[in-house]
Design a protein around this motif. Sequence first.
Motif, mmCIF file in Angstrom:
data_model
loop_
_atom_site.group_PDB
_atom_site.id
_atom_site.type_symbol
_atom_site.label_atom_id
_atom_site.label_comp_id
_atom_site.label_asym_id
_atom_site.label_seq_id
_atom_site.Cartn_x
_atom_site.Cartn_y
_atom_site.Cartn_z
ATOM 1 N N MET A 67 0.788 -1.191 0.311
ATOM 2 C CA MET A 67 0.283 0.098 -0.049
ATOM 3 C C MET A 67 0.704 1.102 0.187
ATOM 4 S SD MET A 67 -3.148 -0.576 -0.721
ATOM 5 C CE MET A 67 -3.114 0.770 -0.119
ATOM 6 N N GLY A 68 1.944 1.250 0.647
ATOM 7 C CA GLY A 68 2.958 2.181 0.638
ATOM 8 C C GLY A 68 3.059 2.797 -0.460
ATOM 9 N N ALA A 69 4.150 1.531 -1.443
ATOM 10 C CA ALA A 69 4.475 2.247 -2.924
ATOM 11 C C ALA A 69 3.290 2.263 -3.683
ATOM 12 C CB ALA A 69 4.531 0.545 -3.472
ATOM 13 N N ILE A 70 2.393 1.631 -3.725
ATOM 14 C CA ILE A 70 0.696 2.231 -4.565
ATOM 15 C C ILE A 70 0.236 3.827 -3.712
ATOM 16 C CG2 ILE A 70 -1.742 1.622 -5.038
ATOM 17 C CD1 ILE A 70 -1.512 -1.255 -4.147
ATOM 18 N N MET A 71 0.260 4.048 -2.609
ATOM 19 C CA MET A 71 0.300 5.723 -2.814
ATOM 20 C C MET A 71 0.845 6.643 -2.851
ATOM 21 S SD MET A 71 -2.859 4.737 -1.008
ATOM 22 C CE MET A 71 -2.782 7.330 -0.620
ATOM 23 N N GLY A 72 2.471 5.705 -2.751
ATOM 24 C CA GLY A 72 3.464 6.355 -3.173
ATOM 25 C C GLY A 72 3.697 6.981 -4.518
ATOM 26 N N SER A 73 3.519 5.959 -5.857
ATOM 27 C CA SER A 73 3.729 6.064 -7.336
ATOM 28 C C SER A 73 1.750 6.581 -7.123
ATOM 29 C CB SER A 73 2.749 4.821 -7.296
ATOM 30 O OG SER A 73 2.916 5.060 -8.731
ATOM 31 N N MET A 74 1.246 6.998 -6.727
ATOM 32 C CA MET A 74 -0.473 7.610 -7.369
ATOM 33 C C MET A 74 -0.077 9.185 -6.507
ATOM 34 S SD MET A 74 -4.529 7.708 -5.483
ATOM 35 C CE MET A 74 -3.847 7.912 -3.899
ATOM 36 N N ILE A 75 0.439 9.463 -5.597
ATOM 37 C CA ILE A 75 1.133 10.947 -5.022
ATOM 38 C C ILE A 75 1.740 11.305 -5.866
ATOM 39 C CG2 ILE A 75 1.733 12.307 -3.648
ATOM 40 C CD1 ILE A 75 0.776 10.430 -1.358
ATOM 41 N N VAL A 178 9.220 11.503 -19.100
ATOM 42 C CA VAL A 178 9.804 11.741 -18.350
ATOM 43 C C VAL A 178 8.258 11.113 -16.813
ATOM 44 C CG1 VAL A 178 11.075 13.882 -16.601
ATOM 45 C CG2 VAL A 178 11.654 13.216 -18.960
ATOM 46 N N ILE A 179 7.938 11.437 -16.443
ATOM 47 C CA ILE A 179 6.878 11.509 -15.672
ATOM 48 C C ILE A 179 6.462 9.864 -14.787
ATOM 49 C CG2 ILE A 179 4.200 11.807 -14.794
ATOM 50 C CD1 ILE A 179 5.202 14.758 -16.476
ATOM 51 N N GLY A 180 6.353 9.464 -16.459
ATOM 52 C CA GLY A 180 6.134 7.945 -16.590
ATOM 53 C C GLY A 180 7.130 7.112 -15.891
ATOM 54 N N THR A 181 8.016 7.887 -16.977
ATOM 55 C CA THR A 181 10.045 6.811 -16.218
ATOM 56 C C THR A 181 9.701 7.622 -14.338
ATOM 57 O OG1 THR A 181 10.887 7.481 -18.067
ATOM 58 C CG2 THR A 181 12.304 7.232 -16.126
ATOM 59 N N ALA A 184 7.123 5.483 -12.392
ATOM 60 C CA ALA A 184 7.241 3.926 -12.574
ATOM 61 C C ALA A 184 8.912 3.851 -11.662
ATOM 62 C CB ALA A 184 8.119 2.959 -14.041
ATOM 63 N N ALA A 185 9.422 4.130 -11.363
ATOM 64 C CA ALA A 185 10.975 4.538 -10.821
ATOM 65 C C ALA A 185 10.426 4.443 -9.145
ATOM 66 C CB ALA A 185 11.517 5.955 -10.647
#
Length: 200
Positions: A67-75, A178-181, A184-185
């Motif tokens: 969930m941390g990774a999901i929330m981090g990616s979303m934000i 750039v945003i997608g990269t 994804a990181a």
Amino acid sequence: LIKRVFAVAMNPKVEWPLIAEQPTTTGDLYSKVVVILVAIGPVCTAINSAVFGHSIPFTDVTVRPSMGAIMGSMIISYVLTLIGVFVMAFIIQKLAPTFQSVPDFTQALKLVTWSYAPVWVAGVLNLVPFLGALTLIVGLYGIYLAYVGLPFVMKTPKEKAVPYLIVVIVVSIIVWIVIGTISAAVVGVGAWTASGGMSG
């Protein structure tokens, strides 16, 4: 807001002149339109990730991010897209004199906002695996919307619309790559849950 999005998408030649002449500010565009519509894609993608996980191509393995990774990616995706919208409008404004157009930032932001609006709304497709790819089709239509909008919003001469649009497309591709990269990181370095990080 949704009515305006559909109006632009369905009848751009009527809606763009209205948008061009409508008095507004950068703050209003961001607070009343951009911050709302941009959130659709990242939120729906986060829900998809939490429910379905990510299937690894050519395998039967499904990776479930924490969930941390999901929330981090979303934000991160959300914030970077907001920044990307600003950067694109800024570049469009600065390029305007080259194409005999009016270098007005608010008008440039209108162009970016309402050209991308249908794409952002289509972000709801990210709720369902594989349907998110359909947003690419909507994105192609967004290019047409920008082409129609340039003469009205930026006062671009007809003969300059295509070269101006081509430059805008190139800039757009670079910004979103750039945003997608970066987004994804964030997922790549996130913690993975379930049985050593994967569930079959």
